[in-house]
Structures are given as structure tokens and as C-alpha cells.
Design an enzyme around this catalytic site. Sequence first.
Site, PDB file in Angstrom:
ATOM      1  N   THR A   1      -5.450  -6.578  -9.380  1.00  0.00           N
ATOM      2  CA  THR A   1      -4.266  -6.137  -8.782  1.00  0.00           C
ATOM      3  C   THR A   1      -4.288  -4.682  -8.416  1.00  0.00           C
ATOM      4  O   THR A   1      -5.242  -4.071  -8.912  1.00  0.00           O
ATOM      5  CB  THR A   1      -2.965  -6.534  -9.586  1.00  0.00           C
ATOM      6  OG1 THR A   1      -3.353  -5.772 -10.839  1.00  0.00           O
ATOM      7  CG2 THR A   1      -2.907  -7.986  -9.874  1.00  0.00           C
ATOM      8  N   TYR A   2      -3.032  -4.050  -7.791  1.00  0.00           N
ATOM      9  CA  TYR A   2      -3.288  -2.842  -7.518  1.00  0.00           C
ATOM     10  C   TYR A   2      -3.291  -1.810  -8.738  1.00  0.00           C
ATOM     11  O   TYR A   2      -2.517  -1.917  -9.561  1.00  0.00           O
ATOM     12  CB  TYR A   2      -1.872  -2.577  -6.448  1.00  0.00           C
ATOM     13  CG  TYR A   2      -2.055  -1.058  -6.041  1.00  0.00           C
ATOM     14  CD1 TYR A   2      -2.788  -1.056  -4.950  1.00  0.00           C
ATOM     15  CD2 TYR A   2      -1.099  -0.238  -6.455  1.00  0.00           C
ATOM     16  CE1 TYR A   2      -2.822   0.372  -3.970  1.00  0.00           C
ATOM     17  CE2 TYR A   2      -0.995   1.217  -5.714  1.00  0.00           C
ATOM     18  CZ  TYR A   2      -1.878   1.187  -4.597  1.00  0.00           C
ATOM     19  OH  TYR A   2      -1.911   2.775  -4.064  1.00  0.00           O
ATOM     20  N   PRO A   3      -4.278  -0.939  -8.537  1.00  0.00           N
ATOM     21  CA  PRO A   3      -4.820  -0.334  -9.704  1.00  0.00           C
ATOM     22  C   PRO A   3      -3.821   1.003  -9.983  1.00  0.00           C
ATOM     23  O   PRO A   3      -3.917   1.765 -11.313  1.00  0.00           O
ATOM     24  CB  PRO A   3      -6.332   0.080  -9.708  1.00  0.00           C
ATOM     25  CG  PRO A   3      -6.371   0.263  -8.325  1.00  0.00           C
ATOM     26  CD  PRO A   3      -5.346  -0.852  -7.483  1.00  0.00           C
TER      27      PRO A   3
END
Length: 624
Positions: free
Chosen positions: A93-95
Site C-alpha cells: 500500500t502507499y508508503p
Amino acid sequence: KGKGKSKGKRSSGGFRERGTKNRDVLDSFVAQWRAGASGAAVCTANESWEGSIERPTALNTVELLKASSRELGLDPQYTMNVAEKLYLSGLLTYPRTETTSFPRSLDLNDMLKEHSQHPVWGNWCRSLLNGGKVPPRTGSDAGDHPPITPVSCVPEATVRSKVSGKMGQDAVRIYELITKRFLAAISPDITFSKRRLSFELNGMRFSLKGNEILDWGFSQISKGAVNTAQNYYEMHQRNVLRGPRLDLAKTAALGAEFTVKSVKVRQLESQPPKLLTESELLTQMEKQQIGTDASMPTHVNNIVTRGYVEVQGPDRLMRPTILGVALIHGLQAVDGELTQAAVRARIENDVSEVAQGRRACEEVVASAVSIFREKFRRVREGIPRIREELAIAKTQRHAWENPTAASEPQQSDAGPEQGSQGQDVVVEPPALQRGPANPTWEAGAARAGSGAASKPLWRGAAVAGRRAREEEQQVGRNVRQRIGLAGGGGGAGAAGGSSARAGGLQIGLRVEVRGGDGKPWRVGTVTGQRKMGKWEVLVDGWDKPFVWPHMRPLTESPAAASSPAPPGCPTETPGSDASSGLEAENKALRTRLAIAQLRAENSEIKLRDMEKKVTKLKKKLGVT
């Protein structure tokens, strides 16, 4: 033993006399014992109570950077680069997020089932599915992005193929760290029994303190996650009882007498604090609001690359250089507030109040500019003072870079078991059992991981993506209207969409499309517009629509079957080589459209800024 104050560093290596620091009294006691005047040691207390170490919360950006530095020895900026590549490859997922709470729509059981075939952590996932899973802790919801979790379960070879080059192996390590931290967040807590055994010998009181691990909990899947707990030191080597000492603490009865084999006195000296590790520096930056989750890696990288700090050893200790020390001393002499975190924290608080609507943006900007204009003036006037500090540092450079080795504190009668080396290390949990190799699963996971897109983890991500696309399309329309371009299509496909409409095409129209195999035109229905002026057409007899670059209304006369086929058209059936080529072309077109949309959004922002400036100039000039 006499030691300086150090939280959690109680030795389980022997018995410690309580409350006595007078060396003469200790020497007299040892002399009496050696002369045979002391009797047996009598057990005066045996206490125990249970404690626990909580499982970690969901992983956010700062915790990922700290864990990567502490466990993998990777610097924060490099970690973010690798995490972003894994995100773009559809594996994470978006870090960049501050949230540490899983959304309610996240199906944890589905994720565990997907990972249950992995050869490394598959057994642990199956144990969680069989009743070992516990609800995740309630973290904080910053309202930005969900916490960092794996999107799909893939073998190591697939991760390396997604992140090629030198980053490949580090990508595997970071992917494994994130996955194990996710599993630790839904695993049981560590439970232990705290034990305290007290003895009295010739008027002196001695004690033995330590912990007996009852359930290793989440440490079996993620040993590094132990360091995120407030009472992590309970798992240190020095605080865990094992072997004969644990047997003694469990079996000693009140009033029981024991023969003393030896008495030793150790004289130690207090030591200066250790250098900050990179992970501890990130913790302090977060605590004192120095930077955000997105800018912290850049700040740490800047002070290293500019020569103010050097990273030492596998623990990544941050040692200031003589240049960094001289710079700090010079700035403190000019304006001490510049070296304090309060300035940055104040700006961060002001910006937060703007975001919450409590203060006007212009007010905060004017205040910040006024503050830093005055600080700039002080630094400019204090440049001679800074130069003096740099000159002094230059003369001390050799001594700073080659410090003399500190003398070791003298110890008397210290047995090898009494040493403190390695005592601050978390005790090693039982080895996690690996599952058998599963070539069938690895091949299937590799095929699944090679797709262009992965299924969303929760509905919220799909909704957020749809809203973002709608906003981008609206921005693109506004920009085109303001700069005089016609057409209401999306992004870079406006011109192509206009030309297609000019040819009389619309959704629902019956058309003929040309195949790429030299066969006659096929009849279909336009079902929707796609990128770059291409249209989606459902050909009669096919089960799904395809994107076609060339078509014509059904009323036109068919072209000859021998006419050259336009490039990129499907040949016969969906799934053929030509359709695969078309999918690759569409993927490239989607990338180009995304770039065009970002440029359009940037142009919109610049246009708004220009309008604000024009409005201010008109007010100054009195023009309506």
C-alpha cells in the site's frame, strides 16, 4: 553492585545487595564471610506476578523507517525509495502515511488465507486462522492513507523481478519486514512472569530479579517489533531468567537456607550516554516535530551527505563531525533558537491551524517570513563569529577524528557470567518453523503478481481512487477552458475525443471495426470512450469489449478485406498475442494520461497563484 541510574538494566547474573554503597561495610562483610563467620543465606521473600508486552500497532511511515534502520541497517531515504518501487509494483500500500489504525473494511482473514501458503510465514498465518488471531490495537487515524501493509503474497523471485538491480535483495527484506510487522499486529501479546527472590546473609539483604517468558507471542514472527513497546527492556537478556537461576526462583521456599559458594564485590564507573542511533534520531524528530513523515528521510540524508554527521557501525550510530559541531556552536553564538526544535514545531502548529481553519494562511506566512527575516539578519551579521568557530574546529579536527581509546573501568573478582556485554539485546525467541517449499503456489503467485493491477484491499481505497480521478478530470477541464481549448474529454485525450465526435461516433452507435489479421470488418457497439481518442467497442459474439483505434459508422461501405490493418487491433479472439500487445499499448497510454493529468493539475495551481497576484496588484493600483 553499585551502578548509575539506567532504566531496566537490572542484572540477573547474580544476587545484588540492596541499599549498601559504603565500601568499608562491604569489605568488612566479605572478610567475615571468608573467615567463616557468616552462616547460611535465608530466603525471606519469593514474589511473582504476571506482565505483558503489547503487540505493535499498524505500521506507518516513521515506524517503517525506524525498523528498517534498526533491523536491516538501511538508511531512511533508501528505504523510502525501495518502498515506493514496491508500491508502484502493486506489492505494498502507499508508503507515506501517519495512520496506525486498520480500516474497518479490511478483511484480515482473507489476507491471512492468501499468505498461508508462503514458505516463511505460512505456518504462522495458519496458526492465526486456527484461533490465534487477536483484534489489532486501536491506533491513530490521521485521515491521510491506510497503514502500510502487503497488497499481495508473492515469492522472493517475484519481488526481485519487480525491483531490479541492486535494490532487489533489499526489496525482499523490506517486503518481509512489512509483512511480518502486519502479522505481529494481529498476533497475541508477549506474556511473562516477573519474579523477585530475596535472601538475607549476615544482616545483608540480597535479591534476584528477572522474568520467565510464558508466551512468546508476536516476537516469534517479528522479533524487531518488541522494540516498539514501552517496556521492551523486559525482554533483554539481563532481565530474563533461565537455567539454574529460574529453577531457584520457582522452587525456593520461605525460610529455606542455602549455602553461599562465593561473594564478590565489583566497583564500576558511570559511563557517558551512547551516541544516538539513526532509529532513535527519527524517534526524537517525530517527538519534537522536526519534519514530517515525508521529509524526515531527506533531513537525515542531508546532514550525512553535507558532512555534519557520520553513520558508524552496524547499529548506525550518528556521530557528529567536527564541522557539524562547529556549525552548531556558531549558530548558537549568533541565535540560539536556530538550533532548537521549537522553531520548526511552532511553524508546524501554525500550518495545522491553517488546515483546521483557525488561522488565515496569509497571517501565518507573514508571521513566518517576519521571524526568519530577523533570523537571517542576525546570521548575516554573525558570520564573523561563525568563521571563528570554524577556525577553532579546524585546529581540533585531528583530535576529534582520532579520539583516544577510553580506559576500561577496573573490576575485581568479576566472573565471566557477570559481564554486561550483550545484556541489552532482546532475547532470541524460538525459531519460527518454515513451511515446506511449494513450487505450485510460487508459480501461481508469480503469475498473479505479474499483473498490471492488484485487487484493492478495502472499499475505501477504491472510493478514494475514484474521487481522485474525478478531481483530476475536473482540473483538466478547468485548465482547458481557461487556456482556450475546446472539448470536455479527459486529460490528454481531449483532441482525439473531439476528432472522434466529429466523425459522428457516440456511445451506443453501431460501428464496424477492422481486425489485425486482414479479415473483413466486424460489427459491434460503442460502449464507452477510452484514452487518447480511442473507443471501447463490444464486438458481436464476444464476451467483453476491447479498445479500437480505428472504426467507422455502420452506414459506410465496408473496406476491402485486403486493405492494411491498423496497428494494435486484436486479430481473432480476446487473449491472443495481438490483444496482449493492445493491453501493453493501453498501459503506456494510461501512463501518458497520468502524466498529462499531473501537468494539468500543476498548471491549475500555477494559474490560481497568478490570479491571486493579479488580484493583489489590482487592489494596489485601484483597478476594478
